[in-house]
Design an enzyme around this catalytic site. Structure first.
Site, PDB file in Angstrom:
ATOM      1  N   GLU A   1       2.150 -11.555   5.896  1.00  0.00           N
ATOM      2  CA  GLU A   1       1.092 -10.965   6.649  1.00  0.00           C
ATOM      3  C   GLU A   1       1.767 -11.198   7.891  1.00  0.00           C
ATOM      4  OE1 GLU A   1      -1.100  -8.970   5.291  1.00  0.00           O
ATOM      5  OE2 GLU A   1      -1.669  -9.617   3.876  1.00  0.00           O
TER       6      GLU A   1
ATOM      7  N   HIS B   1       0.649  -1.338   0.382  1.00  0.00           N
ATOM      8  CA  HIS B   1       0.181   0.053   0.069  1.00  0.00           C
ATOM      9  C   HIS B   1       0.837   0.966   0.251  1.00  0.00           C
ATOM     10  CE1 HIS B   1      -3.056  -3.633   1.162  1.00  0.00           C
ATOM     11  NE2 HIS B   1      -2.029  -3.556   2.303  1.00  0.00           N
TER      12      HIS B   1
ATOM     13  N   GLU C   1      -1.943  -0.238   7.911  1.00  0.00           N
ATOM     14  CA  GLU C   1      -1.054  -1.008   7.497  1.00  0.00           C
ATOM     15  C   GLU C   1       0.426   0.026   6.854  1.00  0.00           C
ATOM     16  OE1 GLU C   1      -1.088  -4.552   4.635  1.00  0.00           O
ATOM     17  OE2 GLU C   1      -2.997  -3.324   4.626  1.00  0.00           O
TER      18      GLU C   1
END
Length: 341
Positions: free
Chosen positions: A305, A131, A168
């Site tokens: 993750e 991101h 995040e």
């Protein structure tokens, strides 16, 4: 890596009203009957055995070797942004700790620094911080579809956040920068897909192209999930064998699994983070065919993750600077193990 909307993070792939127990998996897996056969149990058992082999190493009683931490790294926890926001419905709050994106969306990632004289000299590592802190300001840009070989996906998503508002995108950039310091100390040439130096993106297809163009020896995409509270732990996402359209992962499936198993094993050793209790059946490994960043890669690549930002136990780790240093150390040691064979 939850995306606000449908990849593997409330939930990263913008899957909408997914069953929260399924994390990044998305809506299409909900409601399907589960058929458990002996054949299906074999690969799971094998994956668990392989992960155990990586964690235990050649000598079970030998303590893990920890690479040197970067000089001047902070060991104090980072306070989460006080305002709680859901990435799917509100813009992430800004923080003085997060970099300001460039006004130009055409800014390219900086060129990799020359490798040093360490054991990884001559090796190229691409780190893909999931991101971008500016994505939420460019929803029209990141929502457009791009081709991922066997279908289409959104260009990118905003990612998820803790209930306290720590995003995040902030997490992935911080861990990536710590990884760069560690890997450059080992002599590697390190390149980022983005370093907070562009207004948004890049799209998932461009992220893959950056690793391919660099002829990277290894690529790791850093993320954190956005599943339901109570779902916790980490998992590593491996590329499935995809041969469709512009995607052909057949040559990288085996080396990517090797990379992923080594990253998972070292991550457990260094961070103490448990394998996911909601994805991977306890192996900390998950294979997917729907992620453009993996489908379009021609070099060994995995996603990690690091934890679930919506779970209070995981969030307390993800918001700690000291733990993020461990996360960077664990991932980096996995990469080093893979590159040195």
């Amino acid at each position: 890596m939850s995306y606000v909307g449908p990849d593997g993070d409330d939930f990263e792939d913008f899957y909408g009203d997914d069953d929260p127990r399924q994390g990044r998996r998305g809506r299409r897996f909900a409601g399907r009957p589960v058929l458990v056969t002996f054949a299906a149990l074999v690969p799971t058992a094998l994956a668990a055995w392989l992960l155990w082999q990586v964690v235990s190493g050649p000598e079970e009683n030998e303590p893990p070797k920890v690479l040197p931490a970067p000089a001047g790294s902070s060991a104090s926890p980072a306070s989460p942004t006080p305002k709680a926001e859901k990435p799917s419905s509100a813009s992430p709050s800004t923080s003085s700790a997060s970099p300001s994106p460039s006004k130009s969306k055409t800014t390219q990632p900086s060129k990799p620094a020359a490798g040093g004289s360490g054991p990884l000299r001559g090796k190229v590592v691409v780190i893909d911080p999931g991101h971008n802190p500016g994505n939420f300001r460019h929803t029209a840009d990141i929502n457009r579809s791009v081709n991922v070989g066997n279908g289409s996906k959104e260009c990118d998503t905003t990612g998820t956040s803790t209930n306290g508002g720590y995003t995040e995108a902030q997490f992935t950039l911080d861990v990536a920068r710590r990884m760069r310091t560690i890997l450059e100390q080992q002599g590697a040439t390190v390149r980022f897909t983005q370093n907070g130096d562009r207004a948004w993106g890049p799209c998932v297809d461009e992220r893959a192209r950056i690793g391919n163009a660099a002829k990277a020896d290894a690529v790791v995409s850093v993320h954190a999930d956005g599943s339901a509270a109570g779902n916790r732990g980490f998992h590593v996402i491996l590329p499935a064998s995809v041969h469709a359209g512009s995607a052909d992962t057949r040559a990288i499936v085996a080396p990517s699994r090797n990379l992923g198993e080594r990253v998972a094993g070292k991550f457990i050793q260094v961070t103490g983070q448990p394998p996911s209790n909601y994805i991977g059946n306890g192996t900390a490994l998950d294979t997917r065919s729907d992620l453009g960043g993996l489908n379009l890669s021609t070099v060994p690549k995995v996603f990690i993750e690091c934890g679930n930002m919506r779970d209070s136990q995981d969030a307390s780790r993800l918001t700690s600077g000291a733990w993020r240093q461990k996360a960077a150390q664990g991932i980096s040691e996995g990469i080093v193990s893979f590159l040195r064979g």
